[in-house]
Structures are given as C-alpha cells and as structure tokens.
Scaffold this active site. Structure first.
Site, mmCIF file in Angstrom:
data_model
loop_
_atom_site.group_PDB
_atom_site.id
_atom_site.type_symbol
_atom_site.label_atom_id
_atom_site.label_comp_id
_atom_site.label_asym_id
_atom_site.label_seq_id
_atom_site.Cartn_x
_atom_site.Cartn_y
_atom_site.Cartn_z
ATOM 1 N N TYR A 103 -5.473 5.319 -7.014
ATOM 2 C CA TYR A 103 -5.851 4.920 -5.705
ATOM 3 C C TYR A 103 -6.893 4.700 -5.499
ATOM 4 C CZ TYR A 103 -6.749 6.570 -1.097
ATOM 5 O OH TYR A 103 -7.279 6.760 0.217
ATOM 6 N N TYR A 131 0.571 -1.424 0.172
ATOM 7 C CA TYR A 131 0.171 -0.028 -0.435
ATOM 8 C C TYR A 131 1.141 1.290 -0.247
ATOM 9 C CZ TYR A 131 -4.336 2.757 0.835
ATOM 10 O OH TYR A 131 -5.617 3.266 1.087
#
Length: 388
Positions: free
Chosen positions: A341, A297
C-alpha cells in the site's frame, strides 16, 4: 462537465524512471530517508542525476517537504514544486502536474514521490483521531457519531448497497482479492509473495465491517516510491523506453466528500471516477477495448468493481463476473492488496513496467495501460502507452 475535446497535454510527457525502497512492515528509518532512497533509485533508473531535477511533486499528506528532499538528495535550484490533496486520489495527479509543468516549459525533469511509515508509524486504518477543525472534518462529523470512524466503515456503506442493488453476495468482492494475490504470489517485491489465496480463504477471513472481510482490505506498508517525468523527446535519449502519458485527468463528482459521499442519489457507483474516465478516453482517443492492462486502485475490493463499471469495461453490477472471467489483466504487481500500500504510486510504477515490457507478470504485447488513483475521494487517472 465541460464538453472540451482532447487536451493538448497528450503525448507531451513521459515517465522515464521509476524507483522504490523495499516494502516492509517496519522500515526502521525516517520517512525522509525513504523518500530520498526512492527518488535516488528513480533517477538512477532514468540515467539522470539530482542536478538534472528542477521540479518535485508529492501529496499534501507527505511529511517530507520538497525543499528538504531536494537538499537531502543534492538537487540544485527548483523551478516547480507542487502537492496534491485527497490521499490516494492524488497518485496519478502527481504525474499530471509534472506533465503539465514539462509541457508548459516550467520544468524539464520533475520527480513525483510518496514515502511513509504507514504500518510502523501513523496507521491510516486507525481512522479519525484528533483532527484539527476544518470544513472537511465537518462533513465527516455527520457520520462519526454513528460509529463510522474508519475507511473500512465508510466503504462498507457503499459496498452493502452495491450488493443489495445487484443481488450479490460478498463473494463478488472475493474475485478481486484472489486475482491480486495470485499476481502478488509471483512478484518477489510483494509482501504476499508466494502466498496466493482462494475464494474459500476469502470467505473464511474475519469480518472487518460487514460486508468487508479482512481480505477485502489493503495492507499497511512502510516504503517509498518515486517516478521521473520529462518530455518524450528527452526520454527517448534515456536508458528505458518512454512510458508516454497519453492522457491524465483529475475528477471530483457532484456532492463529493472525502470517503463519505453518502448524500448522493446513488451509492453504487463512483461519479468521481466517471469524470476521470470520460476525460481519459476522450484525450487518449481510446476506449475500454483498447486497454491491455488495468492497474486499478484497490484499497478495498468493492471499489475495484465500481471502477470497472465507471470506465465502461462492463455493465452495472457485472464487474464481479468480469474479474472472475479474467477479461482484462488486473493489478499484475499484486496491487495494494498483495504487493504494498503505497497510496497507488507503486501501481503507476507497474504501469510503466508493463509498457517497457519488464514486469514480473508481463502481459505480452502490452502497450496501453490504464492506471487509477484512490476512490471515494476526488481522484485521478492515467493512460500510459508506448512511444509510437
């Protein structure tokens, strides 16, 4: 922390389908429409129909309720529906909850989804605005009066301490940005397709909150992503090779807050990631050396470095060199810095593609993939493997 051994969930469920909308800066349609498009695409990929679905999992932040998505997709009865809190930290936990439902026999086919207009609608990077009173907000209240109003400002506190502790410069973070953008440049689905960067580009990008530059921060995206989870046995009869959930875990550390855990003894690590790491390695029966691809991430580059260290890929303060030397393929889709994203859900999809052998930037022989979720918050992770 419990001393329990390998949990019985390992190898019981698999991701059998993945689907997404296009990733854009202005989708021109509702978040519900994005969710439905992604869910239908994932079901098509799995060779299933809406009528096969009996479970749904999403984020507490998602604006499209499970029953509304079910109705709009043409699904029937649901026997399981669930939501996971803490923003991007929920990503891998959606698969965990789906796998638990499948393993327990509560549901047979569970779809995990996330959809938002995060660029054209509510922009998370805008920071805290008009929050309802809550205990979570009270914790933020210790930092907000001093100007720490945005995610970048919260991460910058830990990032600055990390650089000081290990005698590094902001260039350490640039290696993550360069690697992500190099993979994004060869991924047609990525926003930054065809646009790699150099360390010099990173150093020339404007400051957001020192020591974070623009190229240390993930983009803002409109889009949707969905994943279909079912039993390994059922997945074997579907069109694509199963991406087996070898391990799945959630974790929150001592003194945990949401992005502002500034009162811990040390700001240079991510204890919540350490909780997840220990659980994943124990359950999967693997260690860092067995991983073929890491999908970490990357909302902000410093936390990629800290994750590598928490998972034991390298020593403390050594992650920048680890990335620069490309000891492990990282974020082969371009990550949230380069592709999109989507709160980490597109990273899970990339992990599935690597296991299937269908990724644009395929790592030869990849059969064991680590995927992580949002950091700085209670988080989650997965180890995906091939079947057998």
């Amino acid at each position: 922390m419990s001393a329990r051994g390998r949990d019985p969930l390992s190898g019981r469920a698999a991701v059998a389908g993945i689907g997404a909308t296009e990733f854009s800066k202005d989708s021109g349609r509702s978040e519900l429409r994005l969710a439905v498009e992604a869910v239908r695409a994932a079901l098509d990929d799995a060779g299933l129909t809406p009528g096969d679905v009996d479970g749904l999992v999403t984020f507490t932040m998602d604006t499209s309720p499970e029953i509304t998505v079910a109705q709009a997709c043409g699904m029937g009865d649901l026997s399981f529906f669930s939501r996971v809190h803490y923003g991007g930290g929920a990503a891998c936990a959606t698969v965990l909850q789906a796998a638990l439902a499948v393993a327990a026999g509560v549901a047979e086919v569970v779809v995990c989804y996330r959809a938002f207009n995060e660029r054209s609608g509510r922009r998370f990077g805008a920071g805290v605005q008009h929050r309802e009173p809550s205990a979570e907000g009270a914790a933020l209240g210790w930092a907000l009066p001093f100007g720490l109003l945005t995610p970048a400002s919260w991460v910058a506190m830990a990032a600055q301490r990390y650089l000081l502790r290990y005698g590094l410069t902001p260039e350490a973070f640039g290696h993550v940005a360069v690697v992500d953008r190099r993979y994004a440049a060869t991924n047609p689905a990525a926003h930054f397709y065809g646009r790699p960067i150099t360390l010099a580009d990173h150093a020339a990008s404007r400051w957001i909150v020192e020591p974070l530059r623009l190229l240390d921060c993930c983009q803002e995206t409109d889009g949707g992503q969905a994943l279909v989870v079912t039993s390994v046995e059922r997945a074997r009869d579907l069109p694509h090779p199963p991406a087996v959930v070898a391990a799945a875990a959630q974790g929150a550390g001592r003194g945990q807050e949401q992005m502002t855990s500034f009162y811990r003894d040390d700001l240079t690590g991510l204890p919540e990631t350490g909780v997840v790491a220990r659980r994943l390695w124990r359950t999967a029966g693997l260690g860092p050396g067995a991983i073929d691809v890491g999908i970490l991430y990357d909302h902000f580059t410093p936390f990629v470095l800290m994750q590598l260290e928490e998972f034991g890929f390298c020593g403390r303060g050594e992650a920048a060199d680890f990335v620069a030397e490309e000891r492990l393929p990282l974020n082969t889709h371009g990550g949230q810095l380069g592709e999109a994203y989507l709160h980490g859900m597109n990273g899970i999809a990339e992990g599935v593609r690597q296991v299937r052998g269908t990724a644009v930037n395929q790592v030869p022989g990849a059969s064991r993939v680590l995927v992580t979720a949002g950091t700085g918050v209670p988080t989650s992770g997965l180890v995906l493997t091939g079947d057998g």
